[in-house]
Motif scaffolding. Structure first.
Motif, PDB file in Angstrom:
ATOM      1  N   ALA A   1       0.388  15.084  -8.748  1.00  0.00           N
ATOM      2  CA  ALA A   1       1.161  14.015  -9.394  1.00  0.00           C
ATOM      3  C   ALA A   1       2.327  13.647  -8.478  1.00  0.00           C
ATOM      4  N   GLU A   2       2.481  12.338  -8.223  1.00  0.00           N
ATOM      5  CA  GLU A   2       3.525  11.858  -7.313  1.00  0.00           C
ATOM      6  C   GLU A   2       4.271  10.694  -7.956  1.00  0.00           C
ATOM      7  N   LEU A   3       5.519  10.512  -7.583  1.00  0.00           N
ATOM      8  CA  LEU A   3       6.278   9.351  -8.048  1.00  0.00           C
ATOM      9  C   LEU A   3       5.689   8.089  -7.423  1.00  0.00           C
ATOM     10  N   LYS A   4       5.628   7.037  -8.216  1.00  0.00           N
ATOM     11  CA  LYS A   4       5.119   5.747  -7.715  1.00  0.00           C
ATOM     12  C   LYS A   4       6.312   4.904  -7.259  1.00  0.00           C
ATOM     13  N   TYR A   5       6.634   5.014  -5.985  1.00  0.00           N
ATOM     14  CA  TYR A   5       7.775   4.294  -5.426  1.00  0.00           C
ATOM     15  C   TYR A   5       7.544   2.789  -5.535  1.00  0.00           C
ATOM     16  N   ASP A   6       8.621   2.063  -5.844  1.00  0.00           N
ATOM     17  CA  ASP A   6       8.524   0.617  -6.023  1.00  0.00           C
ATOM     18  C   ASP A   6       8.984  -0.058  -4.730  1.00  0.00           C
ATOM     19  N   GLY A   7       8.034  -0.291  -3.826  1.00  0.00           N
ATOM     20  CA  GLY A   7       8.380  -0.877  -2.528  1.00  0.00           C
ATOM     21  C   GLY A   7       7.208  -1.627  -1.943  1.00  0.00           C
ATOM     22  N   ALA A   8       7.098  -1.597  -0.619  1.00  0.00           N
ATOM     23  CA  ALA A   8       6.036  -2.305   0.098  1.00  0.00           C
ATOM     24  C   ALA A   8       5.142  -1.285   0.804  1.00  0.00           C
TER      25      ALA A   8
ATOM     26  N   MET B   1      -5.347   7.411 -10.067  1.00  0.00           N
ATOM     27  CA  MET B   1      -4.951   6.563 -11.193  1.00  0.00           C
ATOM     28  C   MET B   1      -3.424   6.420 -11.167  1.00  0.00           C
ATOM     29  N   ALA B   2      -2.929   5.219 -11.516  1.00  0.00           N
ATOM     30  CA  ALA B   2      -1.482   5.010 -11.635  1.00  0.00           C
ATOM     31  C   ALA B   2      -1.113   4.925 -13.108  1.00  0.00           C
ATOM     32  N   TYR B   3      -0.173   5.752 -13.511  1.00  0.00           N
ATOM     33  CA  TYR B   3       0.366   5.672 -14.877  1.00  0.00           C
ATOM     34  C   TYR B   3       1.638   4.846 -14.811  1.00  0.00           C
ATOM     35  N   LYS B   4       1.685   3.687 -15.511  1.00  0.00           N
ATOM     36  CA  LYS B   4       2.842   2.797 -15.481  1.00  0.00           C
ATOM     37  C   LYS B   4       3.734   3.063 -16.685  1.00  0.00           C
ATOM     38  N   PHE B   5       5.020   3.182 -16.427  1.00  0.00           N
ATOM     39  CA  PHE B   5       5.970   3.411 -17.516  1.00  0.00           C
ATOM     40  C   PHE B   5       6.087   2.187 -18.416  1.00  0.00           C
ATOM     41  N   LYS B   6       6.311   2.436 -19.681  1.00  0.00           N
ATOM     42  CA  LYS B   6       6.518   1.338 -20.629  1.00  0.00           C
ATOM     43  C   LYS B   6       7.883   0.701 -20.384  1.00  0.00           C
ATOM     44  N   ALA B   7       8.001  -0.567 -20.787  1.00  0.00           N
ATOM     45  CA  ALA B   7       9.251  -1.293 -20.579  1.00  0.00           C
ATOM     46  C   ALA B   7      10.396  -0.631 -21.337  1.00  0.00           C
ATOM     47  N   GLU B   8      11.558  -0.607 -20.703  1.00  0.00           N
ATOM     48  CA  GLU B   8      12.756  -0.047 -21.321  1.00  0.00           C
ATOM     49  C   GLU B   8      13.482  -1.147 -22.097  1.00  0.00           C
ATOM     50  N   LYS B   9      14.106  -0.783 -23.222  1.00  0.00           N
ATOM     51  CA  LYS B   9      14.812  -1.760 -24.057  1.00  0.00           C
ATOM     52  C   LYS B   9      16.273  -1.349 -24.194  1.00  0.00           C
TER      53      LYS B   9
ATOM     54  N   PHE C   1      16.469   5.818  -6.025  1.00  0.00           N
ATOM     55  CA  PHE C   1      15.547   4.718  -5.713  1.00  0.00           C
ATOM     56  C   PHE C   1      14.760   4.385  -6.973  1.00  0.00           C
ATOM     57  N   GLU C   2      14.036   3.251  -6.941  1.00  0.00           N
ATOM     58  CA  GLU C   2      13.298   2.816  -8.122  1.00  0.00           C
ATOM     59  C   GLU C   2      11.851   3.297  -8.071  1.00  0.00           C
ATOM     60  N   ILE C   3      11.348   3.735  -9.235  1.00  0.00           N
ATOM     61  CA  ILE C   3       9.920   4.017  -9.386  1.00  0.00           C
ATOM     62  C   ILE C   3       9.436   3.243 -10.611  1.00  0.00           C
ATOM     63  N   ASP C   4       8.155   2.907 -10.629  1.00  0.00           N
ATOM     64  CA  ASP C   4       7.633   2.183 -11.798  1.00  0.00           C
ATOM     65  C   ASP C   4       6.469   2.932 -12.451  1.00  0.00           C
ATOM     66  N   GLY C   5       6.310   4.205 -12.075  1.00  0.00           N
ATOM     67  CA  GLY C   5       5.248   4.984 -12.691  1.00  0.00           C
ATOM     68  C   GLY C   5       4.975   6.259 -11.916  1.00  0.00           C
ATOM     69  N   ILE C   6       3.821   6.856 -12.208  1.00  0.00           N
ATOM     70  CA  ILE C   6       3.375   8.095 -11.565  1.00  0.00           C
ATOM     71  C   ILE C   6       1.973   7.861 -11.013  1.00  0.00           C
ATOM     72  N   VAL C   7       1.716   8.344  -9.804  1.00  0.00           N
ATOM     73  CA  VAL C   7       0.379   8.271  -9.207  1.00  0.00           C
ATOM     74  C   VAL C   7      -0.282   9.642  -9.323  1.00  0.00           C
ATOM     75  N   LEU C   8      -1.514   9.659  -9.804  1.00  0.00           N
ATOM     76  CA  LEU C   8      -2.272  10.899  -9.974  1.00  0.00           C
ATOM     77  C   LEU C   8      -3.491  10.865  -9.064  1.00  0.00           C
ATOM     78  N   LYS C   9      -3.711  11.965  -8.341  1.00  0.00           N
ATOM     79  CA  LYS C   9      -4.847  12.041  -7.414  1.00  0.00           C
ATOM     80  C   LYS C   9      -5.573  13.353  -7.609  1.00  0.00           C
TER      81      LYS C   9
END
Length: 669
Positions: free
Chosen positions: A112-119, A308-316, A279-287
């Motif tokens: 399980a790895e952090l899904k970095y929000d970049g390029a 598979m990428a698990y995407k976090f739900k929107a924050e309110k 830094f920003e992440i938008d989910g978790i990557v699972l391999k």
């Protein structure tokens, strides 16, 4: 003497690489900043005086300074796939069950790895040296940006230890929140527009022409995937540990998980803690960890089955509504926007949120000075999703939708079957006039390069252009006084305008901005009316006889040509040599293999663009249609295919293809 100089240069390079590696990979300062800079300046001086000892991976190239005018497009030796997304644990359980069918229960472990929000980036290393860096692009090919990537401090230029002879490292280039804020603080001081978010800023920075400017952005990188024909380890986890010893910046948050319960714990932890990261992440990557198991599962047309990428739900969050303003779009559509008391939401500061239309404002029951709940749709676009009625002031007034255009004062109209209000003053309302010209020069229309929205706005304010025909009367002398306009830039604009005279009729027809006439409709009109004059004089009856042209589109075309200003613009375009008649090869096809067959594309396409796909259908005598119905033969699905796929499955008569199957169908010719 030259041998001594060479040895001195190589010794300094080796030293500086070691210091860099210790600092960026191990958080160790083996030397003071002052001493480091002295050694770096000594190396720069020696390299400048002895250019014969140039090395593309010298530490001095971290400073940048190389200018790249054009970034060549390079094919990826190993395709860069996208990941399937999941948004809840049910999706992950389904994925786990599919894996268990192949390998059995308790036989698989995961990373399980952090899904970095970049390029995304792919970097080639040969004999321990960085050779080339390529952007993800469309997954099959990307832009070569090696000069810019060399300026990123935590990407190693030379490696340590026992590394393979040739391999690729995949990773993500990103901006920390701190460095992103610094960039925006400087832009604010200089009176420039602020950047929207760290991800887009990182991506845009990689395509800057001056690598010295890229270095100033202080980009960072994390590397997360080893790619090669052969693997020097049996598991992904082992490869990550090896890569770290070679000098790569590997995420310290990655975790080896034995089962789905451990994965869920990891996800839940970072869902709460993600905003504490720098830094920003938008989910978790699972391999899947085992390389042979990855190879057994392989790939679909668009993504690996073993990841598979698990995407976090929107924050309110809650904040105060300060005001509502109204924006006028190119078509005259009015969009209300809420100005908010600034808040931190999903890692970025939010000051505004769209309210869409009057119906949305009424549905929310929005009042002045309300406290509202805001969330980011897909972690990107802020929107108001509710109101805290407990905090509403007793005397607060309901928000009343405006009656007149905020730009030109014209009374707004609301078309019966549409949600938006419109300003009908399309030829003289400033945002509509400018928007129409921006549309005309856009890539899918006349494709006039170097003529951007800011330049068009300046030209309009200077009263040099009021409609697309005015572009062709511009001179270089008129352009030069514009802000930030150099002689070369002015010349490029004039040449691009002249080149647009080669653009075919169907793109010009799309570009002039007749309401409801999009790309597809423009092609169908040109197929039936060979010249602009034929189209102008066509009756409503003749227009509606054209396939997919209803009475609404027909009336819009009639209204366009009733206006004397539009007729004058078209006549001027004709005089300037713009193509307003059909090319001889317009209806030419490559084959008849799709004759009589209808196609629709849905979801996010990764092997080709939607425009290219529809063109392939037409070039092979097929027909594109816009909706799922009993008249549809083939639905071609990309990522995240939604309601159209479900409807096609329910009908049961439509052949559903993935992108590769569509290409295979065409290749039968």
């Amino acid at each position: 003497m030259s041998q001594e100089i060479k040895e001195k240069i190589e010794s300094l390079r080796k030293e500086l690489h070691q210091y860099n590696n210790a600092y960026y990979q191990n958080d160790e300062s083996l030397i003071s900043d002052f001493e480091f800079d002295l050694k770096l300046q000594e190396l720069i001086k020696l390299e400048t005086e002895n250019p014969e000892f140039f090395d593309a991976n010298s530490p001095t190239l971290r400073v940048g300074g190389g200018i790249t005018k054009n970034f060549p497009t390079i094919p990826h030796q190993f395709r860069m796939y996208s990941l399937d997304n999941s948004y809840d644990f049910d999706d992950l359980e389904d994925w786990e069950k599919r894996i268990e069918k192949t390998f059995g229960k308790d036989e698989v472990e995961f990373v399980a790895e952090l899904k970095y929000d970049g390029a995304s980036i792919s970097i080639l290393y040969e004999n321990g040296k960085m050779v080339q860096a390529i952007t993800r692009g469309d997954g099959f090919q990307g832009d070569e940006i090696s000069n810019n990537v060399r300026t990123i401090s935590n990407i190693p230029l030379t490696l340590n230890g026992d590394f393979p002879e040739r391999f690729f490292m995949r990773g993500e280039i990103y901006l920390t929140r701190k460095d992103f804020d610094k960039i925006n603080e400087k832009r604010e001081e200089e009176g420039l527009d602020l950047f929207m978010n760290p991800r887009n800023t990182a991506s845009g920075s990689l395509k800057m022409q001056d690598s010295a400017e890229v270095r100033k952005r202080k980009l960072s990188a994390v590397l997360y995937q080893f790619i090669s024909e052969e693997f020097p380890a049996e598991t992904h986890w082992e490869l990550l540990q090896k890569a770290k010893t070679w000098g790569f910046n590997i995420s310290s948050q990655a975790k080896l998980c034995k089962n789905l319960d451990e994965i869920k714990d990891f996800i839940n932890y970072w869902d709460k803690k993600r905003h504490d990261l720098p830094f920003e992440i938008d989910g978790i990557v699972l391999k899947i960890n085992n390389i042979k198991q990855q190879q057994t599962l392989g790939y679909t047309a668009k993504s690996p089955r073993w990841a598979m990428a698990y995407k976090f739900k929107a924050e309110k969050v809650e904040t105060k509504l300060e005001s509502v303003v109204y924006q006028v779009g190119r078509t005259g559509a009015i969009t209300p926007v809420a100005n908010l008391k600034p808040i931190l939401l999903a890692g970025t500061t939010v000051k505004r949120a769209t309210l869409h239309n009057e119906d949305q404002i009424k549905k929310l029951g929005l009042h002045e000075d309300d406290f509202v709940y805001v969330e980011k749709g897909g972690e990107i676009i802020p929107k108001i999703v509710g109101i805290n009625l407990d905090k509403r002031l007793p005397d607060s007034k309901e928000i009343e939708y405006i009656k007149n255009c905020p730009e030109c004062g014209t009374e707004l109209v609301k078309i019966e079957d549409q949600a938006n209000h419109f300003c009908p003053n399309e030829l003289h309302c400033p945002p509509q006039v400018v928007g129409r010209m921006i549309h005309y020069v856009s890539r899918k229309a006349l494709d006039i390069e170097n003529l951007g929205s800011e330049t068009i706005e300046q030209l309009y304010i200077a009263k040099l252009v009021e409609n697309p025909a005015d572009f062709y009367a511009l001179t270089k002398q008129q352009l030069l006084p514009l802000e930030r306009m150099a002689e070369k830039s002015a010349q490029n604009i004039i040449e691009s305008i002249e080149k647009s005279k080669e653009i075919p009729f169907e793109k010009v027809l799309f570009g002039v901005g007749i309401k409801h006439v999009g790309e597809t409709v423009a092609k169908k009109l040109v197929k039936n009316f060979s010249t602009i004059e034929e189209l102008r004089t066509a009756s409503l009856e003749e227009l509606v006889q054209v396939e997919d042209i209803g009475i609404k589109i027909a009336e819009s075309i009639h209204e366009f040509f009733k206006n004397p200003e539009n007729i004058l613009m078209v006549e001027r375009l004709k005089e300037y040599g713009i193509k307003l008649e059909k090319d001889e090869n317009f209806n030419q096809t490559d084959s008849n293999i799709l004759e009589g067959k209808t196609f629709l594309f849905t979801g996010k396409l990764s092997l080709f663009t939607r425009e290219a796909a529809e063109e392939m259908v037409e070039k092979n005598a097929g027909k594109n249609i816009s909706a799922v119905s009993k008249n549809l033969d083939y639905l071609v699905v990309g990522e995240k295919a939604g309601s159209k796929l479900k409807k096609a499955q329910d009908l049961g008569t439509i052949t559903i293809l993935d992108e590769q199957e569509f290409l295979d169908l065409i290749s039968q010719k």
